[in-house]
Design a protein around this motif. Structure first.
Motif, short mmCIF file in Angstrom:
data_model
loop_
_atom_site.label_atom_id
_atom_site.label_comp_id
_atom_site.label_asym_id
_atom_site.label_seq_id
_atom_site.Cartn_x
_atom_site.Cartn_y
_atom_site.Cartn_z
N LEU A 1 11.38 -7.80 -0.95
CA LEU A 1 11.00 -6.42 -0.67
C LEU A 1 11.50 -5.47 -1.75
CD1 LEU A 1 11.62 -6.22 3.19
CD2 LEU A 1 9.45 -6.40 1.99
N ILE A 2 12.73 -5.64 -2.21
CA ILE A 2 13.28 -4.70 -3.19
C ILE A 2 12.55 -4.82 -4.52
CG2 ILE A 2 15.38 -4.05 -4.45
CD1 ILE A 2 16.99 -4.97 -2.06
N THR A 3 12.13 -6.02 -4.88
CA THR A 3 11.44 -6.20 -6.16
C THR A 3 10.00 -5.69 -6.12
OG1 THR A 3 10.97 -8.47 -5.48
CG2 THR A 3 12.85 -8.13 -6.93
N ARG A 4 9.55 -5.13 -5.02
CA ARG A 4 8.22 -4.50 -4.97
C ARG A 4 8.23 -3.12 -5.60
NH1 ARG A 4 6.02 -8.14 -5.61
NH2 ARG A 4 8.00 -9.24 -5.59
N ALA A 5 9.41 -2.55 -5.83
CA ALA A 5 9.51 -1.16 -6.28
C ALA A 5 8.99 -1.02 -7.70
CB ALA A 5 10.96 -0.69 -6.20
N GLY A 6 8.06 -0.08 -7.88
CA GLY A 6 7.55 0.24 -9.20
C GLY A 6 8.19 1.52 -9.73
N PRO A 7 7.65 2.08 -10.81
CA PRO A 7 8.21 3.32 -11.37
C PRO A 7 8.12 4.47 -10.37
CG PRO A 7 6.71 2.26 -12.93
CD PRO A 7 6.55 1.55 -11.62
#
Length: 566
Positions: free
Chosen positions: A501-507
């Protein structure tokens, strides 16, 4: 005295005048034969392994075959014992480094199947110790490899690791497979498979031999009898398995590598109370300056090594002014503190919500800071985690337009029996799981009292259009751009799910993880191995993350009392 002339041909006799200096010539011969013998011995000694020890390399062999024709007197006299002494001095320190490397007695760990299915990388977590896998463990791995569950994926990953170890060049199963051959340099032991039947001598007759657990116990007992000096330890996640092993007198342990913390009291809380004598000890060395509405303090002293970036510090003492600040910089032995914005005052209300205690004010400072990309909030029921996260999200999406929308998700783990399949679209299926969202939106919708009934209805419609409810099952491969992501009930996530879930974050995105570690509903997860605990421990000290443990409930006096006594 001049040297005697060299002979004109091989085996020629020396002239009579050469006998005038016999001692000097024999001494020179000794020196000439000693040097190459010593050098040759040292050169021969280096490439030899300890197992291929050849005593002839230490001067015990026939030197005439190696060096051609050597004077017999030279070989028998002192130079050869001297060479032997030199070789012994050079060879004596060779085995010492191996003894120093081992920190303690080497052990052999027998892994149960549930350990490999829980953590497929557990093969490489035992440092310099050896690992033994009974044949029944491989059978059980083969039986659990089919399916799309987490357990099936872990079983397949463990099988691939075993295949990679057995397929390395020069691998010999009979003598053990080196665990560091596939790139895991931290593993210094060997992996052994059961290649022959092992029958112990003392298993009770009441244990059915056909059961897999009892077969593993028999293997452990047989190994303990076979390797008497070495300690054989059974590692299992099954409590009953460990109880039976202890009843049989076997050494057994739980697999603890998956636990981030052994004791929840050691968990990073995100805030630190300054000692009562803080100003008395540090007042003379503190530097302060004003910048806008904030005051900055540069402190030094013994308290600095205990601080983390974005950690909150507070000073409360009767008769003295209070200090509430956040650590924004640590450089060497100095740290810079920045005072906080008071969101407890009505003029600083966020979507009509004001904070009611110290920890809530700390959390709101993190939620409203655009430089903080990842926020974790833990606390008991009723501490205001969801309400503050939603209020801060609505303000930054609708008023400040910092993010485009709010995405909310949670782990769909039911407290009781499952009610079956739910109808409708993705959002409609997630609706029953999002009762907390509806309750908090109802509270936030009543904060605007002067808009009237029509105004509140329009506001609620606008709010609903900016909040998307997503399922965790479809998060793989997505990227969130300029989104405000709220992960509720994060204590039910595994560390792998949390990473997904955390690695879904984009800019430009911000992720908020909330949960109560005292209310974990996922089986096989504890407070120490929860994904929320994992995230809090790994992100502490990162300049763009923050954590706060909310201490006091503000829901109702009934909820607060129930959290304490039940």
């Amino acid at each position: 005295m001049p040297l005697p002339p060299a002979p004109t041909k091989r085996a020629a006799m020396l002239p009579p005048e050469a006998f005038d200096a016999p001692a000097r010539s024999s001494h020179k011969a000794v020196r000439k034969t000693e040097a190459p013998a010593a050098d040759e011995a040292l050169v021969d000694e280096r490439p030899q392994a300890h197992d291929d020890f050849d005593p002839r390399s230490f001067g015990g062999g026939d030197l005439q075959d190696e060096y051609g024709e050597v004077d017999t007197e030279t070989v028998v006299e002192e130079p050869v014992p001297a060479v032997r002494g030199k070789k012994k001095e050079a060879a004596a320190p060779a085995p010492l480094p191996k003894k120093k490397k081992a920190s303690g007695p080497k052990k052999m760990f027998v892994l149960d199947t549930n350990v490999l299915m829980h953590d497929p990388m557990s093969l490489f977590r035992f440092d310099e110790h050896d690992i033994f896998l009974p044949m029944v463990v491989l059978e059980e791995l083969d039986g659990h490899k089919k399916g799309t569950t987490e357990v099936a994926r872990n079983a397949r990953q463990a099988s691939r690791s075993l295949d990679a170890l057995a397929g390395t060049q020069g691998a010999d199963i009979a003598h053990g497979l080196r665990l560091d051959t596939t790139g895991h340099k931290e593993a210094g032991g060997c992996l052994f498979f059961q290649t022959m039947p092992l029958s112990p001598s003392g298993l009770p007759m009441g244990l059915p031999p056909g059961k897999a657990d009892n077969q593993i116990l028999s293997v452990v007992q047989a190994l303990q009898e076979k390797h008497v000096p070495m300690q054989v330890v059974l590692v299992s996640k099954d409590i009953n398995m460990r109880v039976k092993a202890r009843a049989l007198g076997l050494v057994t342990e739980d697999y603890k590598n998956d636990k981030t913390l052994d004791d929840l009291d050691l968990m990073y809380s995100g805030s630190l109370a300054l000692p009562p004598d803080f100003w008395a000890k540090h007042g003379k060395t503190v530097e302060s300056w004003q910048q806008g509405v904030h005051t900055f303090y540069r402190i030094s002293g013994p308290i600095v090594p205990a601080l983390f970036i974005n950690q909150f510090v507070y000073f409360e003492a009767p008769g003295e002014p209070s200090l509430y600040a956040r650590v924004i910089e640590i450089r060497g032995k100095t740290a810079v503190l920045k005072t906080l914005k008071d969101y407890g005052h009505l003029k600083n209300a966020v979507w009509g919500v004001t904070t009611r205690n110290r920890e809530q004010n700390f959390a709101m400072n993190l939620l409203m800071d655009p430089e903080v990309d990842f926020v974790t909030l833990t606390g008991t029921a009723g501490t205001g985690k969801t309400l503050m996260a939603l209020a801060a999200g609505l303000t930054q999406v609708l008023d400040e337009r910092r993010y485009t929308e709010i995405i909310m998700t949670r782990a769909t783990v039911s407290v009781g029996e499952d009610i079956g399949f739910l109808p409708g679209t993705e959002e409609e299926k997630m609706g029953p799981w999002m009762g907390a969202l509806d309750d908090n939106l109802e509270v936030l919708g009543k904060t605007d009292g002067g808009a009237g009934e029509w105004g509140r209805a329009a506001t609620n419609e606008l709010i609903r259009s900016k909040i998307k409810i997503k399922s965790m099952n479809f998060m793989r491969g997505r990227t969130f751009l300029n989104k405000y992501v709220i992960i509720d009930e994060a204590q039910n996530l595994t560390p792998k799910q949390m990473k997904t879930l955390i690695t879904r974050a984009g800019p430009g995105s911000k992720i908020i993880c909330m949960g109560n570690l005292a209310q974990i509903d996922t089986p096989y997860l504890t407070e120490g191995s929860s994904g929320l605990t994992f995230a809090v421990d790994k992100f502490k000290g990162w300049p763009h993350s923050g954590h706060i443990t909310l201490a006091r409930g503000e829901r109702s006096r009934l909820a607060d009392f129930a959290s304490e006594v039940l």
